[in-house]
Design an enzyme around this catalytic site. Structure first.
Site, PDB file in Angstrom:
ATOM      1  N   TRP A   1     -70.294 -14.663 -54.866  1.00 39.43           N
ATOM      2  CA  TRP A   1     -71.263 -14.549 -53.774  1.00 39.43           C
ATOM      3  C   TRP A   1     -71.988 -13.211 -53.814  1.00 39.43           C
ATOM      4  O   TRP A   1     -72.993 -13.026 -53.137  1.00 39.43           O
ATOM      5  CB  TRP A   1     -70.561 -14.732 -52.423  1.00 39.43           C
ATOM      6  CG  TRP A   1     -69.649 -13.600 -52.040  1.00 39.43           C
ATOM      7  CD1 TRP A   1     -68.521 -13.192 -52.690  1.00 39.43           C
ATOM      8  CD2 TRP A   1     -69.781 -12.732 -50.913  1.00 39.43           C
ATOM      9  NE1 TRP A   1     -67.950 -12.123 -52.043  1.00 39.43           N
ATOM     10  CE2 TRP A   1     -68.696 -11.827 -50.950  1.00 39.43           C
ATOM     11  CE3 TRP A   1     -70.710 -12.643 -49.873  1.00 39.43           C
ATOM     12  CZ2 TRP A   1     -68.516 -10.839 -49.984  1.00 39.43           C
ATOM     13  CZ3 TRP A   1     -70.523 -11.646 -48.912  1.00 39.43           C
ATOM     14  CH2 TRP A   1     -69.437 -10.766 -48.969  1.00 39.43           C
TER      15      TRP A   1
ATOM     16  N   GLU B   1     -60.304 -10.182 -48.319  1.00 42.61           N
ATOM     17  CA  GLU B   1     -59.323 -11.018 -48.999  1.00 42.61           C
ATOM     18  C   GLU B   1     -57.883 -10.609 -48.722  1.00 42.61           C
ATOM     19  O   GLU B   1     -56.957 -11.123 -49.350  1.00 42.61           O
ATOM     20  CB  GLU B   1     -59.607 -11.015 -50.501  1.00 42.61           C
ATOM     21  CG  GLU B   1     -60.943 -11.671 -50.834  1.00 42.61           C
ATOM     22  CD  GLU B   1     -61.337 -11.543 -52.289  1.00 42.61           C
ATOM     23  OE1 GLU B   1     -62.122 -12.371 -52.767  1.00 42.61           O
ATOM     24  OE2 GLU B   1     -60.868 -10.579 -52.948  1.00 42.61           O
TER      25      GLU B   1
ATOM     26  N   LYS C   1     -59.529  -5.269 -46.982  1.00 42.31           N
ATOM     27  CA  LYS C   1     -59.888  -4.925 -48.359  1.00 42.31           C
ATOM     28  C   LYS C   1     -61.307  -4.385 -48.461  1.00 42.31           C
ATOM     29  O   LYS C   1     -61.579  -3.443 -49.211  1.00 42.31           O
ATOM     30  CB  LYS C   1     -59.733  -6.152 -49.254  1.00 42.31           C
ATOM     31  CG  LYS C   1     -60.130  -5.927 -50.707  1.00 42.31           C
ATOM     32  CD  LYS C   1     -60.010  -7.206 -51.515  1.00 42.31           C
ATOM     33  CE  LYS C   1     -60.472  -6.989 -52.952  1.00 42.31           C
ATOM     34  NZ  LYS C   1     -60.413  -8.216 -53.757  1.00 42.31           N
ATOM     35  N   GLN C   2     -62.232  -5.001 -47.710  1.00 38.99           N
ATOM     36  CA  GLN C   2     -63.649  -4.655 -47.805  1.00 38.99           C
ATOM     37  C   GLN C   2     -64.339  -5.098 -46.524  1.00 38.99           C
ATOM     38  O   GLN C   2     -63.753  -5.837 -45.735  1.00 38.99           O
ATOM     39  CB  GLN C   2     -64.270  -5.325 -49.025  1.00 38.99           C
ATOM     40  CG  GLN C   2     -64.286  -6.834 -48.969  1.00 38.99           C
ATOM     41  CD  GLN C   2     -64.613  -7.468 -50.306  1.00 38.99           C
ATOM     42  OE1 GLN C   2     -63.739  -7.663 -51.140  1.00 38.99           O
ATOM     43  NE2 GLN C   2     -65.878  -7.798 -50.514  1.00 38.99           N
TER      44      GLN C   2
END
Length: 767
Positions: free
Chosen positions: A354, A482, A594-595
């Site tokens: 993505w 994630e 994570k992000q």
């Protein structure tokens, strides 16, 4: 962030330069010194053969192999596809007096290599110290043509410094290269030979049967008497050059490659096509090829350069990023996409994620709109595969894969391939973002609308209604973060799905009025029913968007606020990367992310949120983000800049442009972080430049980092090339070509023309 630079490259504004050969850094340099042209790419490996740690990698965009993995549960993939290591067309072996060159064993001095951004060439030179005391200076130069995607050039120059004598050369085409993950060559030879002065070989992949032709012609400063060398999966030519002390002699290898990408070609047809391309290449000389390459890059820097005064490291870094983005993709081949490592290594298997629509598309949209459109064309081309995938997971419409090379799902981790639903919303966002900033409604009405209908069908059948809340949402999912597995109502997915439904309905309503014939054909082609539109409207209206009204913080997913907290700064640096040092299930037990997830949709739809809302969410989520993804810091930097955290913004930015050059993540050896390279461009343009592209007009709120004296960048907007220059006192906007453009600066509308407009730097200065 506990990330430390490994600085070993010389700082230069227009090149990457390594001085001295370091075997421990060789693989990292092989990635950094990669060259490519979208059609093919080759790592910066030693063509003469190196018995030390190396990955001789040669890759062709979209050329893939297949691996059966044998899952037994419905909806989980049973096979995956991956970009395969292909022909080593640079294969060279050099021998002098029985001694063969190999940097792992040979004595050398004065070693250096250079990747030149202005000429698009990679060169390497050193002095070979032979056992007899003789010294031979060697210069290797290579390029892959940006103007002829089938063509690669290799040149070897010999200069004996203290002797005269012969060098034995064997140069060829080797399909025996090992694909590292599989531990074997993935090719079988179909045909080889010498015809019309062209040395050629054709091979096919073992499982998918993808065919590749490779052929070369030789040009030399001396008349050659070559002898054919042929064995399994290899063909080449051996010859001798007689060298004279103090004189330079050379040979040039013009190699062409041709594959049956768009439609399978019969062996005879592909062989004939390849020979024709090689014959055409033989009529050119190295000077012409070098000149074409330099001219191409000169044009790129005229329109896409970013200039930074006062920060030579980031000047080099951002030009390296721009250079690699154009090498990876420039829109000549609509059937291609951008792998996470581009064409520089085998990590992530050459698959596209993505990231393409979320991180890469803006760069191309504002530098090369044709390339941006062709990235979306890839999604349209692979719509049938997305429709098939939706059926596999018990849904309707189109389920775009989380990782793909040809439109099929190739992620073998079910928790990603089955739970990460946000690719479809990224495609929808990409269509919306592209059309908004280019005005290309022809694409929207001819192809985009069809994709939107099928994407909407998927999200309308994948979600459910909460039995207590009565709200619509998505259950059992994983968002961009994630580190949160099998959650309900991930805020990013829900918000983006809501926007996707609304955009689809808006597009269809506009088509019905503005292009009724096209609308009628679309209805016929897709079988769209009126009740579907009503259903999508209801689901958008009642979409669950978790939000704490007191703090103004969006809850990443239902129950996130209840998760145990962990101080991410208490995690020992030796635990990183966490995927390698923590048990897998341990990652999912905390509120550590994570992000960016919530912050990501606040960036994408920036104009829909107040500065106060961005600040509240930034200050909540930033301390919980571990930045285990290389995509993460740039988004944090952009938002930090917007809310006035200038020093924090720069700290996040510090390694953005040099993530690979300084090997911050200690994994550059696997290939470049191509999609985070695009994020580095956004970090400057959207961060310090304050550009926003989600509103009615393109807008800017420039700031100047304290360490910089000035900077400038250019963007293409509605056919106008805008030049923006920022220094400590003012901002200048100028239409460099294409007429005039209406934009917003610090919230006020201005018209930019060729004469330019100069404004004082700083928000509120125009009030």
């Amino acid at each position: 962030m506990a990330k430390v630079a490994d600085k070993y490259l010389k700082v230069d504004p227009w090149a990457v330069i390594e001085e001295g050969f370091d075997p421990l850094r060789n693989r990292t340099s092989e990635s950094i010194f990669s060259v490519g042209n979208e059609y093919m790419g080759v790592r910066g490996y030693a063509e003469e053969g190196y018995s030390g740690d190396s990955l001789p990698g040669s890759y062709f965009n979209g050329l893939h192999e297949q691996l059966e993995i044998g899952n037994h549960y419905k909806g989980m993939i049973r096979s995956l596809r991956y970009m395969v290591n292909a022909v080593d067309w640079l294969h060279t072996r050099l021998t002098v007096e029985g001694e063969q060159l190999d940097l792992a064993h040979s004595r050398i001095s004065d070693y250096s290599r250079r990747l030149d951004f202005r000429t698009g060439t990679y060169s390497r030179q050193f002095i070979w110290l032979l056992g007899s005391g003789k010294k031979l200076k060697l210069t290797f130069t290579r390029l892959v043509s940006m103007t002829d995607s089938h063509l690669g050039l290799q040149q070897v120059v010999f200069e004996p410094l203290n002797f005269s004598g012969a060098v034995e050369v064997c140069t060829g085409l080797d399909f025996g290269s090992i694909h590292e993950e599989r531990g074997q060559s993935m090719w079988r030879s179909l045909r080889s030979g010498v015809q019309g002065g062209v040395t050629a070989i054709m091979a096919s992949t073992l499982n998918t049967g993808n065919k590749l032709f490779s052929g070369f012609v030789l040009q030399s400063s001396q008349e050659l008497q070559p002898a054919k060398v042929e064995r399994d999966r290899f063909i080449g030519q051996a010859f001798r050059l007689q060298l004279t002390q103090g004189t330079k002699d050379s040979y040039t290898k013009l190699a062409v490659h041709c594959r049956d990408h768009e439609a399978p070609l019969h062996e005879d047809a592909l062989w004939t096509k390849g020979l024709e391309l090689a014959a055409a290449a033989s009529k050119r000389n190295d000077a012409e090829v070098f000149a074409d390459q330099s001219a191409y890059w000169s044009g790129i820097w005229e329109t896409s350069d970013i200039r930074i005064e006062g920060d030579p490291e980031n000047q080099q870094g951002i030009r390296f990023c721009i250079f690699q983005l154009y090498q990876t993709y420039h829109g000549d081949h609509p059937g291609y996409n951008i792998g996470a490592k581009g064409l520089t290594g085998e990590a992530y298997r050459g698959l596209a994620f993505w990231d393409t629509e979320s991180y890469c598309l803006p760069f191309y949209m504002f530098n090369n709109p044709k390339a941006a459109k062709n990235l979306l064309e890839f999604r349209y081309k692979t719509l049938p595969e997305a429709v098939d995938r939706a059926k596999e997971v018990d849904c309707e419409g189109a389920c775009y894969p989380i990782a793909t090379i040809d439109g099929t799902e190739s992620c073998d981790l079910w928790q990603h391939s089955n739970l990460q639903l946000h690719v479809g919303t990224a495609v929808s966002y990409g269509i919306w973002h592209y059309v908004k900033n280019t005005g290309d409604r022809d694409f929207l009405y001819s192809k985009g609308a069809e994709m939107l209908i099928q994407i909407s069908r998927f999200y309308a059948t994948r979600g459910q209604w909460g039995q207590r809340s009565g709200e619509y949402g998505y259950f059992g999912v994983m968002g961009p973060d994630e580190f949160q597995l099998m959650v309900n109502n991930n805020c990013y997915i829900n918000f983006m799905a809501k926007k996707m439904f609304e955009f689809t309905l808006e597009t269809l309503a506009g088509m019905e009025v503005q292009v009724p014939d096209a609308y009628a054909e679309l209805i016929r082609k897709t079988g769209l029913r009126a009740e579907e539109l009503t259903d999508w409207s209801s689901k958008a209206e009642h979409m669950r968007i978790p939000l704490d009204p007191d703090s103004g913080v969006y809850e990443e997913h239902d129950g996130y606020f209840e998760l145990p907290h962990i101080d991410i700064h208490s995690i020992p640096v030796t635990d990183f990367p966490l995927y390698s040092n923590w048990s897998y299930d341990r990652l999912y037990r905390y509120d550590m992310i994570k992000q960016p997830d919530v912050l990501m949709f606040m960036f994408l739809y920036n104009g829909e949120f107040s500065r106060e809302a961005k600040r509240a969410n930034y200050e909540y989520y930033e301390p919980r983000c571990i930045h285990e993804s290389s995509l993460s810091p740039s988004i944090h930097s952009i938002l930090a800049c917007e809310i006035g955290k200038e020093e924090e913004a720069y700290q996040f930015f510090e390694f953005a442009t040099r993530l690979d050059l300084d090997n911050y993540n200690r994994n550059t050896r696997e290939g470049l972080h191509t999609t985070s390279i695009a994020a580095a461009w956004m970090n400057i343009v959207y961060g310090f430049g304050g550009m926003r592209s989600d509103g009615e007009r393109l807008s800017f709120r420039p700031t100047l980092p304290q360490r910089w004296t000035s900077y400038s960048f250019q963007v293409m907007y509605e056919g106008v090339l805008l030049g923006i220059t920022v220094d400590s006192e003012r901002v200048r906007f100028k239409a460099l070509r294409g007429g005039t453009a209406s934009i917003l600066v610090y919230g006020q509308q201005i018209m930019v023309d060729a004469a330019g407009t100069v404004l004082p730097l700083g928000e509120g200065m125009l009030a």
